[in-house]
Motif scaffolding. Sequence first.
Motif, PDB file in Angstrom:
ATOM      1  N   ARG A  96       0.830  -1.206   0.000  1.00  0.00           N
ATOM      2  CA  ARG A  96       0.000   0.000   0.000  1.00  0.00           C
ATOM      3  C   ARG A  96       0.857   1.244   0.000  1.00  0.00           C
ATOM      4  NH1 ARG A  96      -4.754  -0.406   4.484  1.00  0.00           N
ATOM      5  NH2 ARG A  96      -5.741  -2.321   3.713  1.00  0.00           N
ATOM      6  N   THR A  97       0.608   2.139  -0.965  1.00  0.00           N
ATOM      7  CA  THR A  97       1.280   3.441  -0.985  1.00  0.00           C
ATOM      8  C   THR A  97       0.222   4.491  -1.310  1.00  0.00           C
ATOM      9  OG1 THR A  97       1.774   3.441  -3.347  1.00  0.00           O
ATOM     10  CG2 THR A  97       3.365   2.360  -1.895  1.00  0.00           C
ATOM     11  N   THR A  98       0.650   5.753  -1.320  1.00  0.00           N
ATOM     12  CA  THR A  98      -0.287   6.821  -1.686  1.00  0.00           C
ATOM     13  C   THR A  98      -0.447   6.926  -3.191  1.00  0.00           C
ATOM     14  OG1 THR A  98       1.501   8.414  -1.815  1.00  0.00           O
ATOM     15  CG2 THR A  98       0.424   8.155   0.325  1.00  0.00           C
TER      16      THR A  98
ATOM     17  N   SER B 216       6.736  -4.375   1.151  1.00  0.00           N
ATOM     18  CA  SER B 216       6.455  -3.471   0.037  1.00  0.00           C
ATOM     19  C   SER B 216       7.737  -3.328  -0.778  1.00  0.00           C
ATOM     20  CB  SER B 216       5.937  -2.125   0.538  1.00  0.00           C
ATOM     21  OG  SER B 216       6.864  -1.513   1.401  1.00  0.00           O
TER      22      SER B 216
ATOM     23  N   GLN C 252      -6.750   3.058   6.290  1.00  0.00           N
ATOM     24  CA  GLN C 252      -5.811   4.119   5.873  1.00  0.00           C
ATOM     25  C   GLN C 252      -4.613   3.501   5.151  1.00  0.00           C
ATOM     26  OE1 GLN C 252      -5.912   5.376  10.090  1.00  0.00           O
ATOM     27  NE2 GLN C 252      -5.709   7.459   9.260  1.00  0.00           N
ATOM     28  N   VAL C 253      -3.863   4.334   4.485  1.00  0.00           N
ATOM     29  CA  VAL C 253      -2.682   3.829   3.767  1.00  0.00           C
ATOM     30  C   VAL C 253      -1.726   3.157   4.744  1.00  0.00           C
ATOM     31  CG1 VAL C 253      -0.627   4.503   2.479  1.00  0.00           C
ATOM     32  CG2 VAL C 253      -2.853   5.462   1.860  1.00  0.00           C
ATOM     33  N   CYS C 254      -1.390   3.875   5.817  1.00  0.00           N
ATOM     34  CA  CYS C 254      -0.567   3.257   6.862  1.00  0.00           C
ATOM     35  C   CYS C 254      -0.806   4.026   8.151  1.00  0.00           C
ATOM     36  CB  CYS C 254       0.917   3.248   6.467  1.00  0.00           C
ATOM     37  SG  CYS C 254       1.942   2.261   7.586  1.00  0.00           S
TER      38      CYS C 254
ATOM     39  N   GLU D 106      -3.769   9.003   4.916  1.00  0.00           N
ATOM     40  CA  GLU D 106      -4.802   9.090   3.880  1.00  0.00           C
ATOM     41  C   GLU D 106      -5.653   7.827   3.844  1.00  0.00           C
ATOM     42  OE1 GLU D 106      -2.995   9.785   0.094  1.00  0.00           O
ATOM     43  OE2 GLU D 106      -2.059  11.666   0.742  1.00  0.00           O
TER      44      GLU D 106
ATOM     45  N   HIS E 265      -7.181   4.669   2.299  1.00  0.00           N
ATOM     46  CA  HIS E 265      -6.698   3.747   1.275  1.00  0.00           C
ATOM     47  C   HIS E 265      -7.804   3.486   0.254  1.00  0.00           C
ATOM     48  CE1 HIS E 265      -4.833   0.457  -0.754  1.00  0.00           C
ATOM     49  NE2 HIS E 265      -5.732  -0.415  -0.335  1.00  0.00           N
ATOM     50  N   HIS E 266      -7.453   3.470  -1.012  1.00  0.00           N
ATOM     51  CA  HIS E 266      -8.435   3.186  -2.064  1.00  0.00           C
ATOM     52  C   HIS E 266      -8.429   1.708  -2.380  1.00  0.00           C
ATOM     53  CE1 HIS E 266      -7.462   7.582  -2.961  1.00  0.00           C
ATOM     54  NE2 HIS E 266      -8.677   7.554  -2.447  1.00  0.00           N
TER      55      HIS E 266
END
Lengths: 375, 375, 375, 375
Positions: B23-25, B38, B210-212, B227, B229-230
Motif C-alpha cells: 500500500r502506498t499513496t 512493500s 488508511q494507507v498506513c 490518507e 486507502h483506495h
Amino acid sequence: MKQNDQLQVNALSDVEHLKVHGRTTGCLTPLTLFWTGSAIEFNVKGSELWIEVEADYDVYEPWISIVINSVPVSRQMLTAGKYWICVFRGMNNSVVKNVRIVKDVQAMSGDPDCSLQIHAVKVDGEFLPVADKPYKIEFIGDSITSGEGTIGAQAEEDWIPMWFSAIHNYTAMTAAALNADYRVISQSGWGVLTSWDNNPQGNIPEYYEQVCGLLNGTKNEALGALEEHHFDTWQPDVVVVNLGTNDGGAFHSPEWEDSLTGEIHKQRLNDDGTFHKDDIQAFEDATEKFLMKLRKNNKNAHIVWAYGMLGIPMMPAIYRAVDAYTKKTGDKNISVVQLPNMTEETVGSRSHPGVLAHEQTAKELAAYLKDILTR
Amino acid sequence: MKQNDQLQVNALSDVEHLKVHGRTTGCLTPLTLFWTGSAIEFNVKGSELWIEVEADYDVYEPWISIVINSVPVSRQMLTAGKYWICVFRGMNNSVVKNVRIVKDVQAMSGDPDCSLQIHAVKVDGEFLPVADKPYKIEFIGDSITSGEGTIGAQAEEDWIPMWFSAIHNYTAMTAAALNADYRVISQSGWGVLTSWDNNPQGNIPEYYEQVCGLLNGTKNEALGALEEHHFDTWQPDVVVVNLGTNDGGAFHSPEWEDSLTGEIHKQRLNDDGTFHKDDIQAFEDATEKFLMKLRKNNKNAHIVWAYGMLGIPMMPAIYRAVDAYTKKTGDKNISVVQLPNMTEETVGSRSHPGVLAHEQTAKELAAYLKDILTR
Amino acid sequence: MKQNDQLQVNALSDVEHLKVHGRTTGCLTPLTLFWTGSAIEFNVKGSELWIEVEADYDVYEPWISIVINSVPVSRQMLTAGKYWICVFRGMNNSVVKNVRIVKDVQAMSGDPDCSLQIHAVKVDGEFLPVADKPYKIEFIGDSITSGEGTIGAQAEEDWIPMWFSAIHNYTAMTAAALNADYRVISQSGWGVLTSWDNNPQGNIPEYYEQVCGLLNGTKNEALGALEEHHFDTWQPDVVVVNLGTNDGGAFHSPEWEDSLTGEIHKQRLNDDGTFHKDDIQAFEDATEKFLMKLRKNNKNAHIVWAYGMLGIPMMPAIYRAVDAYTKKTGDKNISVVQLPNMTEETVGSRSHPGVLAHEQTAKELAAYLKDILTR
Amino acid sequence: MKQNDQLQVNALSDVEHLKVHGRTTGCLTPLTLFWTGSAIEFNVKGSELWIEVEADYDVYEPWISIVINSVPVSRQMLTAGKYWICVFRGMNNSVVKNVRIVKDVQAMSGDPDCSLQIHAVKVDGEFLPVADKPYKIEFIGDSITSGEGTIGAQAEEDWIPMWFSAIHNYTAMTAAALNADYRVISQSGWGVLTSWDNNPQGNIPEYYEQVCGLLNGTKNEALGALEEHHFDTWQPDVVVVNLGTNDGGAFHSPEWEDSLTGEIHKQRLNDDGTFHKDDIQAFEDATEKFLMKLRKNNKNAHIVWAYGMLGIPMMPAIYRAVDAYTKKTGDKNISVVQLPNMTEETVGSRSHPGVLAHEQTAKELAAYLKDILTR
C-alpha cells in the motif's frame, strides 16, 4: 535523525582486541583483505558499531557479509570509494556481541584494480579479546572453494562477484562444525597444473608461498600481495586441497596459446576418450611437487586431498600422485577423500554446486576431519 | 575505477515500466514504502542498475533486501541520508533481469521519524513491462507476519530492525508457492482488540482503511500515511488474518494505563486460569467487527483467519467470532485454519518463529489456499 | 473359515510365467534360493495366492519378505518344515498384482543345514508374463551388502538372521532407482583375500564361479550349490564390488590358525600403525586377480569398486590394484567410487550401517551408475 | 534341524509377568485381542520364544507385527488355525529382550467370524516384570486411526487387512514419543453420528462402553466383546478423539436405507453446498453427547478432539459442539487441535494418509500433548 554522541573513531591499528582472518601482510594502516573468507572479527560491548572501508575495482567489485553471533545478517556490494558502514545500532550496550565482517568474494586475478581495505572503526563501547579456536584449517581450491554459484538463480550465467559467497560455502560450514579458525586460498578456473583452459599460469602451487601472489598490477604489489608469506605465523592442523576439477576440464578444452611467446599448451585425450599418458603424468608430477611444497611449509599439518563435487575423473591420478609422494618421502600424514557429487537437486547458479551441495560436502568433510583431528 | 558512461538517471515517475508492491499513496515523486514486504519491481535489460534512496529515522532504521530473478542476493541496513545504491553491475546487457527491492522491516509505529523513499533509478539499458501475477493475497498480522525473529541467533533479545525480514517470511514464501502478488499489513505486538500489553490503541482494525494509519507524527502525515486507502485499486483474492496471538498475551500481561487520561485496560483471567467471560467476549466482538470491515472493503475475497504459530489459546474464541459473523451476515466466504506451532527446532531469535517455522507454515498455508483459489 | 474353492495348486515347474532372481541351478522341482535378494516374481491376476515353501537349518533360519506392487508388506521367519504361506487374499481378481517373494537373509556358510526351497503355488487365477528390466546389476560384497544391521535396535549384538535384510538394503534401493534387475553375491565377514579374522578361506573370489560355492556340506552339494555357474545366462551391465572392509579389519584382528594344518595367517601392521608392505601388496594382488576373474566372466560389464560405508583405509590399495589391473590389461571399463561413510545418525544394529546409511549410499551410487549406464 | 530341548510350554494364564495392551475381557484362557494396536508384551531372558495363536475369519484375516526392543522386525498374515509362531531364536540367553506382539488390524465389524487369540508361550528362559509407562493415552477414531492405507502402493484399492497397520500409525508413534501406554478404539468408515454412507449404526459412541461392542455374531458375544468395559481398570491421562471425517463425508454420500425397517437417513447439503442447519446440528448434538459419555467414564483425562488429516470441513461444528459442552458442564479439561492435512507427498494406499502423514501428525500431536501432560 538522532546522533549517537558516544561514538568514538579508532584507527584499526589502535584497536586493542581485533582478530584478522586470512592471509594478510600484517599491516593494519589500513588492513587489506585479499582472499575470500578473510575477515576482521571483534567482540564488542556497545550499542553501535561502524567500520570505515575503502573499495576499488575496474571490473569486479568486492562484497562483504556481516556475521553477528555466528549468524549472517547482512550482505552487500561495496561500490568504489572510502566510506563508513554501520554494522549494528540500537543494541543493548551491556551485552557482548561477536562480529565478523567477511570478504565474500575471491581475490580477483582478472582485475588488478580490485581491492578492499578497512581503515577504522567507530563504536560507543569497548572491544574485548577474541580467543583463537582450538583448530586451524587451510582450504586450497578453485571456483568451488570460492563459493561460485552458491548465490543466485540456476539460470544465472554472468561471471560476476554477486554469485560468490564465503558464507554459504563448505569451507565456512566445515570450520564451524569443527569449531576451527580457517583460511582460504582459491581461484576460479585454476588447477594444480593449468587452468580449465590449459593456461599453465593458472596454477595455484606457483603462488602458494606468497601473501596473495596470483594478483597482478602495481597496486597489488604495493599492497604487499606479492610478499613472501610467513608460514610460521599461522600453522594449520589440516590443509584441505580441493583441486583437480579444472585440471580435468583442461583435457576437454581447446589448447591455450600464450599471446606473447606463441607457446601452446594442451592436455590431450586419447582417441578412446581416456587421458593421454604423458599429460596425466604431468598432472601427477605437479600434484606430487605441490605436496612437497605444502609439507615444507606446513610441517605438522595433516594434508587431505578432497575432491569430487563435480565428478571424479582425476581421482585415480590423484591417488597415484599421493602414492608416489608417500613412497618418496615416507610421509604418511596425508590422505585422499572423495566429496559428494553435485546433483540436479543441489546445483546452484552458473552450473556450480549450490548451497545444498556445500552443506552436504561440509557434513561429510567435517565428519572425516573430526576423526583425524581427534585421534 | 572505470566509469560506466552509459548510465542514465531517471526519476522514478519517469520510468515507464515499474511495479510497486504494498500500500502506498500512489505518489512516485518520490515513492514512500511503508509496510514490510512493500517493494519496487523492474524487468531490466541492461548491465548495471542503481536506485536512489532516502532514509531517515530517530530509532529504528530501515533495511532492504534485493531479489534478483526471485533469489535474494543482498540485504542491508539503510543509514540516514539520500544516496545511490548499486543493485547490480557487470551483467550481460542483452538479458532481462527481474529485480525487486524490498522493504525488509515493518512500518514503525514507535518511531515517527522512520521513513524509506525511492527517488530515482540509473541504468544503462531499458525497462520492460512487469506482468501481474494470477492471484493477489493480503496478509494482516503482528510480529509473526512482520518476520520478527527470522534473522539472528536464538540468543538475540534486542528489539531492533536487524532481526526482521520480509523475505524469510511465510508471507513471501506462501505468495511464491502460489505465484501470487501480495501485500502485508502488520505490526509487532498488536492485536484485534489490544496489543500484548493491554493497550487498546494497539489494534490493527482501527487503521485498516488508511494507507498506513498506525504511523505517527507530522512527517508521516505529510507523506500521506493517514490518507484513506483506495481499496478498489487492488482487490485481493484472499485476505489472510494472522491475529490473536497478542490478544491472547494481553490476558497474561499487566494492566495498561493511559498516561494522559489515566484510563486503565486489562484483559482478565479467572482464578482458574481461564479467560474472563466479558473480556474474551470483547475480543470476539472486535473480531466480528473487523470481519465486517474486511468484507466491506474486500467484497469478493475469501477471508482466512490463520492462527497458531505461537499456540492456540484464542482458537475457540476465533471460531465463535467467525460463527457469529457468519450467522449475522450469511457470509460463508470465510474460514479458519490452524497454523503449525513453533517448536524447539524451529524457533528463531527473540523467541519468535524462525525461518524453519515460516517455511513449515508457508507449506501448509499454501496448500490450504491452493484448494480455495482453484476450486 | 470360508474355503476358497477356486484355488488350484501348480508345481512351480508348471507355472508358465515366472521370474527367478538370483543365481540358482535352474532347477524348479523345487527351486532353491541361495543368496540374499534372490526371489521369485509373478504377475498374478487372481484374488488369492499361496506358495509352498520348505525350510531347514541347524542354526540360522531363513527369512522372507513379500513385496506387492514394489512395496514390502510382510516379513517373516521361516521355521523348519514344508508348508503353505498365504501371500495375499481377498483382492480384486480382475486386477494384475506384481508379487515378489524375496529371500531376506544371506547364504549361510556357517550352517550347512540351512536351506530355503519353493515347491509350488496355489492361485484362483492366472499368471502373466514378467518382463525383464532394462538393466542388470550384480552386487558383490560382505555384511554391508548382506544388509546386516538394517533391522533391529542399535543395542542388538546377536549375530542372527533377524537383523539382516535384502529389502532395506542399498542393493535393492539402487536397483529400484535405476529400474534394474539385480543379483547379490555376499557373505558377512568375508573379503577379497581373507575374512575379518585373517582366515584365508573367507574370500569371495574363490567361490565366484560357482552357483553358491561358499556353502558347505553334502546337502548343499546335492542342491547344486557347488555347480559351476553359467555366466552366459545372465550378463550384468554393471558389476558393483563392495569388498575391502574385512580385508582392512584383518590387519587389526588376531592371527588365524588353521585347526587342521596349524597354518597361520595374519595381515600385519607396522609399528607406526600403517599396513605392512607385503601384506597390503597381497591384498592388492588378490584384488587384481579377482578383477581378471570378473572380466573373464562378465565381458561387457562396467566394473565398479564401491567402497567406504565403514571407513576408507583400504582405498589407496584399491586404487593401486585397479591401476595395476588396467595397466596390465588395458581394460578401462572399470572405476572406483567412494561410498558415504556411516555416521552416528545412520548406524543400525550390530554397529553396522542402518537403513538411513543404505538409503544415502543408494542415492549416491544410483546417481553414479546412471551416468555410466546412460552415457 | 536341531531341536531346542530347553523350551518349556506355559499357558498364558500361567505366565507370571505379562502385560496386555488394549481393551480385553481380562480372560487369558485364551487371550482374545480385539482392537488394532492391542498386544501382549514380555520382558524375556532366554534364547528362544514362541507363541501359540489361534486365528479365524470368514473374510478379513488378522495380521500381527512383532516388535523387539521397540523395533518392528516381522509382520505377517495369520491364516486360520491354531499353531505356534516363533518370535525369536538364537539370541543370547543372558540378555533381557522386550517383546511385543501387536494386532496389526482393526476389529472387524464386517466379519463376525474374525478372531485372534493367544493361548500359550514356549521359552527356554524366564519372564521378567514389564513396568507401566508414565502416561496412558486412549485414541478413538476411524480408518485414519486404524492405519488404513499406511502399507501398500498408492495404486492399491482393495479393502483388505494387508493395507492396515497399528505400527506405522500416528497412535503408536505419538505414544512412543511421549513414552506412554496406549489403547485404540477405531473403525474404518465410522463417525460420531453416522458412518460415511449415512448409516446411523456406524457410530462409535454407541459402543464406547463395551469391551468391543461393534463386533457382531454369537462368536464375538461368547468371546465377551459385548461385555461392559470396566473403565476403572485403565484410566487414561488423555483421550484423543479423531472423529468427524466420515460424518463430513456423509453429507456428500447417498442416503442410507435400513434394509429391515426401510428407514432412511441422509445428512443433507444446502443448494449452495453448505451443510443443512438441522443435520450439522445433529452432528453437534451427537458430539456433545459423546463428550458427556467420555467424561463420565474418564473423570480426570484431558479430552482432545484432534481432527484434520483429511481436511477440516467439520471443524467449525466441532468447535461449536465443544463450546456447547463446556458451557453446559463447566468442564474445561478439553480442547480441540487441528492435525496436519495429508498432501500429495504424504498420501498412502487407498487415498488414505500414508506413513509420512502419520509421522507428521505424530510429531505435531506429541508436541501438543506434551504441553498438556507436563503442565
